[in-house]
Scaffold this motif. Structure first.
Motif, PDB file in Angstrom:
ATOM      1  N   CYS A  54       0.825  -1.207   0.000  1.00  0.00           N
ATOM      2  CA  CYS A  54       0.000   0.000   0.000  1.00  0.00           C
ATOM      3  C   CYS A  54       0.859   1.258   0.000  1.00  0.00           C
ATOM      4  N   VAL A  55       1.996   1.224   0.697  1.00  0.00           N
ATOM      5  CA  VAL A  55       2.875   2.399   0.665  1.00  0.00           C
ATOM      6  C   VAL A  55       3.457   2.606  -0.735  1.00  0.00           C
ATOM      7  N   GLY A  56       3.845   1.504  -1.383  1.00  0.00           N
ATOM      8  CA  GLY A  56       4.392   1.595  -2.738  1.00  0.00           C
ATOM      9  C   GLY A  56       3.375   2.189  -3.707  1.00  0.00           C
ATOM     10  N   MET A  57       2.113   1.718  -3.595  1.00  0.00           N
ATOM     11  CA  MET A  57       1.053   2.252  -4.463  1.00  0.00           C
ATOM     12  C   MET A  57       0.829   3.729  -4.170  1.00  0.00           C
ATOM     13  N   PHE A  58       0.824   4.063  -2.884  1.00  0.00           N
ATOM     14  CA  PHE A  58       0.574   5.442  -2.463  1.00  0.00           C
ATOM     15  C   PHE A  58       1.660   6.373  -3.022  1.00  0.00           C
ATOM     16  N   LYS A  59       2.904   5.929  -2.930  1.00  0.00           N
ATOM     17  CA  LYS A  59       4.001   6.767  -3.431  1.00  0.00           C
ATOM     18  C   LYS A  59       3.906   6.939  -4.941  1.00  0.00           C
ATOM     19  N   ALA A  60       3.590   5.819  -5.650  1.00  0.00           N
ATOM     20  CA  ALA A  60       3.558   5.873  -7.112  1.00  0.00           C
ATOM     21  C   ALA A  60       2.407   6.725  -7.627  1.00  0.00           C
ATOM     22  N   SER A  61       1.351   6.880  -6.819  1.00  0.00           N
ATOM     23  CA  SER A  61       0.169   7.602  -7.298  1.00  0.00           C
ATOM     24  C   SER A  61       0.390   9.104  -7.362  1.00  0.00           C
ATOM     25  N   GLY A  62       1.478   9.578  -6.789  1.00  0.00           N
ATOM     26  CA  GLY A  62       1.716  11.020  -6.783  1.00  0.00           C
ATOM     27  C   GLY A  62       0.922  11.733  -5.711  1.00  0.00           C
ATOM     28  N   LEU A  64       1.612  12.129  -2.711  1.00  0.00           N
ATOM     29  CA  LEU A  64       2.466  12.937  -1.841  1.00  0.00           C
ATOM     30  C   LEU A  64       2.646  14.352  -2.378  1.00  0.00           C
ATOM     31  N   ASP A  65       2.601  14.504  -3.723  1.00  0.00           N
ATOM     32  CA  ASP A  65       2.704  15.849  -4.292  1.00  0.00           C
ATOM     33  C   ASP A  65       1.546  16.710  -3.807  1.00  0.00           C
ATOM     34  N   TYR A  66       0.348  16.090  -3.754  1.00  0.00           N
ATOM     35  CA  TYR A  66      -0.818  16.837  -3.295  1.00  0.00           C
ATOM     36  C   TYR A  66      -0.701  17.162  -1.814  1.00  0.00           C
ATOM     37  N   VAL A  67      -0.242  16.162  -1.048  1.00  0.00           N
ATOM     38  CA  VAL A  67      -0.070  16.409   0.390  1.00  0.00           C
ATOM     39  C   VAL A  67       0.917  17.554   0.601  1.00  0.00           C
ATOM     40  N   THR A  68       1.988  17.554  -0.198  1.00  0.00           N
ATOM     41  CA  THR A  68       2.987  18.613  -0.086  1.00  0.00           C
ATOM     42  C   THR A  68       2.362  19.980  -0.342  1.00  0.00           C
ATOM     43  N   VAL A  69       1.513  20.049  -1.366  1.00  0.00           N
ATOM     44  CA  VAL A  69       0.840  21.322  -1.667  1.00  0.00           C
ATOM     45  C   VAL A  69      -0.060  21.724  -0.499  1.00  0.00           C
ATOM     46  N   LEU A  70      -0.793  20.722   0.033  1.00  0.00           N
ATOM     47  CA  LEU A  70      -1.685  21.009   1.158  1.00  0.00           C
ATOM     48  C   LEU A  70      -0.919  21.458   2.400  1.00  0.00           C
TER      49      LEU A  70
ATOM     50  N   SER B  11      -6.551   5.994  -1.354  1.00  0.00           N
ATOM     51  CA  SER B  11      -6.024   7.282  -1.817  1.00  0.00           C
ATOM     52  C   SER B  11      -5.048   7.081  -2.967  1.00  0.00           C
ATOM     53  N   ALA B  12      -4.338   5.940  -2.983  1.00  0.00           N
ATOM     54  CA  ALA B  12      -3.441   5.677  -4.115  1.00  0.00           C
ATOM     55  C   ALA B  12      -4.244   5.612  -5.412  1.00  0.00           C
ATOM     56  N   VAL B  13      -5.375   4.894  -5.374  1.00  0.00           N
ATOM     57  CA  VAL B  13      -6.200   4.770  -6.574  1.00  0.00           C
ATOM     58  C   VAL B  13      -6.787   6.130  -6.959  1.00  0.00           C
ATOM     59  N   PHE B  14      -7.289   6.854  -5.940  1.00  0.00           N
ATOM     60  CA  PHE B  14      -7.882   8.169  -6.172  1.00  0.00           C
ATOM     61  C   PHE B  14      -6.878   9.125  -6.826  1.00  0.00           C
ATOM     62  N   PHE B  15      -5.705   9.263  -6.204  1.00  0.00           N
ATOM     63  CA  PHE B  15      -4.715  10.200  -6.738  1.00  0.00           C
ATOM     64  C   PHE B  15      -4.104   9.685  -8.038  1.00  0.00           C
ATOM     65  N   GLY B  16      -4.040   8.361  -8.156  1.00  0.00           N
ATOM     66  CA  GLY B  16      -3.544   7.776  -9.394  1.00  0.00           C
ATOM     67  C   GLY B  16      -4.420   8.172 -10.575  1.00  0.00           C
ATOM     68  N   ILE B  17      -5.748   8.177 -10.351  1.00  0.00           N
ATOM     69  CA  ILE B  17      -6.665   8.572 -11.425  1.00  0.00           C
ATOM     70  C   ILE B  17      -6.503  10.065 -11.727  1.00  0.00           C
ATOM     71  N   ILE B  18      -6.480  10.884 -10.671  1.00  0.00           N
ATOM     72  CA  ILE B  18      -6.360  12.337 -10.856  1.00  0.00           C
ATOM     73  C   ILE B  18      -5.103  12.684 -11.645  1.00  0.00           C
ATOM     74  N   SER B  19      -3.968  12.071 -11.256  1.00  0.00           N
ATOM     75  CA  SER B  19      -2.723  12.489 -11.892  1.00  0.00           C
ATOM     76  C   SER B  19      -2.356  11.582 -13.072  1.00  0.00           C
ATOM     77  N   MET B  22      -2.093   5.700 -13.145  1.00  0.00           N
ATOM     78  CA  MET B  22      -2.569   4.380 -12.760  1.00  0.00           C
ATOM     79  C   MET B  22      -1.599   3.276 -13.159  1.00  0.00           C
ATOM     80  N   GLY B  23      -0.904   3.474 -14.270  1.00  0.00           N
ATOM     81  CA  GLY B  23       0.076   2.475 -14.696  1.00  0.00           C
ATOM     82  C   GLY B  23       1.144   2.290 -13.637  1.00  0.00           C
ATOM     83  N   ALA B  24       1.644   3.430 -13.131  1.00  0.00           N
ATOM     84  CA  ALA B  24       2.686   3.379 -12.105  1.00  0.00           C
ATOM     85  C   ALA B  24       2.154   2.746 -10.826  1.00  0.00           C
ATOM     86  N   VAL B  25       0.908   3.065 -10.478  1.00  0.00           N
ATOM     87  CA  VAL B  25       0.313   2.505  -9.253  1.00  0.00           C
ATOM     88  C   VAL B  25       0.209   0.994  -9.373  1.00  0.00           C
ATOM     89  N   SER B  26      -0.237   0.561 -10.561  1.00  0.00           N
ATOM     90  CA  SER B  26      -0.395  -0.875 -10.768  1.00  0.00           C
ATOM     91  C   SER B  26       0.948  -1.601 -10.723  1.00  0.00           C
TER      92      SER B  26
END
Lengths: 171, 193
Positions: A54-62, A64-70, B11-19, B22-26
């Protein structure tokens, strides 16, 4: 850095010598303990897989960039330079990720700069909170962590705040 | 745990879609679960080594002596824990290892402490106040010499890599104190022990 090269061998040596002085059958006892260590590491694996995935997915989703802005307004209030915000955000989530950002900050601004020092204090006085929680509770088979996370996050906030304050006061 | 896990995945899925990542998340989902196994194998060696050494120290009654030295501190932080108990011994050793900067040794000792506490847990599966306190203390790292940081500072050409030490000590202590205070307050506010 000679001192910290000494610690591990000296600690090992002292334990073994103390064991011998107390007539402990050190090798047999060591093997018994090591066997427990082996079982424990297997017991930690499921929690580790869950967390790292879950941490790996969270990091890859970007995310953290949003959290940084917030986090920007908050960091302005306590006088945290924006360059250090990504480190503050990533530090509790990923140890290796934080080290990569930290190295980057040291290279871009210099280790003895204001920014470099804040980053150093932050890196040196905090832990990878999420990893610690997952490994310890995972190994003990605890599903409900109750107030652990809020208390740990409070400690993480204190580090961010204190690193700015200390560098301003002491340097 | 379920909130941490689901919160991060959702949140990973949510932010993955926004930005649009999703490929990287997967990919991350597939690769990190494998990395976890790699990390466990790395941990396994030090886990065996330090558990073995601890067993020697334990049999030689060394851990009991160290535990007695820390007993005033243990008494303040943890409710109803005797220094001779297995949990108190493991907690003390975990703290000593953290102070010395032996992260590799601290983890197996900390796990041992958690498992000892779980053995006496009236509600198995639910963290006790003492467990929460112990984990909070571990998440607010406390060490005498911030080794890794100092090495990285030196590598980056710092003139005095260790000059941050007083600042690190004070920040760690304040952070630890905040964690401990919040844990104590919330443990009273919660469902009790």
């Amino acid at each position: 850095m000679t001192l910290d090269n000494m610690i591990i061998p000296v600690v090992m040596c002292s334990i073994i010598l103390y064991g011998i002085s107390q007539k402990v059958d050190i090798f047999t006892v060591f093997l018994e303990g090591a066997k427990d260590g082996f079982k424990t590491s297997i017991a930690v694996l499921p929690a580790l897989v869950a967390l790292m995935t879950c941490v790996g997915m969270f990091k890859a989703s970007g995310a953290l960039d949003y959290v940084t802005v917030l986090a920007e307004p908050f960091s302005r209030v306590i006088g945290l330079p924006p360059e250090v915000v990504p480190l503050a955000v990533l530090r509790p989530v990923s140890g290796s990720g934080a080290i990569a950002i930290y190295k980057d900050i040291l290279e871009s601004f210099g280790p003895d700069s204001f920014i470099g020092r804040i980053a150093s204090v932050m890196e040196g006085s905090s832990e990878t909170t999420f990893y610690t929680i997952a490994v310890y509770f995972g190994a003990a088979g605890i599903a409900k962590t109750r107030h652990t996370l809020p208390a740990s996050v409070a400690a993480d906030f204190a580090v961010v705040f204190m690193s700015v304050l200390m560098v301003r006061m002491l340097f | 745990m379920k909130w941490i896990f689901s919160g991060l995945v959702i949140s990973a899925v949510f932010f993955g879609i926004i930005s649009g990542r999703m490929g990287a998340v997967s990919n991350a989902a597939l690769s990190s679960c494998g990395e976890a196994v790699g990390l466990m194998i790395t941990l396994m060696g030090s886990m065996c080594l330090w558990s073995g050494l601890m067993k020697i120290a334990d049999t030689a009654r060394l851990t009991e002596k160290i535990s007695r030295m820390f007993s005033p501190l243990i008494g303040v932080l943890f409710e109803g824990m005797h220094y001779k108990s297995a949990a108190a011994k493991a907690i003390t050793l975990n703290m000593s290892a953290n102070l010395l900067g032996l992260g590799n040794a601290a983890t197996p000792l900390g796990i041992a402490a958690m498992r000892e506490m779980e053995k006496r847990n009236p509600n198995p599966g639910v963290a006790t106040n003492n467990m929460a306190m112990f984990v909070v203390i571990n998440t607010a790292s406390l060490q005498l010499i911030p080794t890794t940081t100092a090495i990285l500072r030196q590598a980056a050409g710092s003139e005095r890599p260790l000059d941050i030490m007083p600042a690190v000590w004070i920040s760690s202590i304040v952070s630890l104190a905040s964690g401990v205070v919040v844990a104590k307050l919330l443990s009273k506010a919660g469902k009790g022990s």
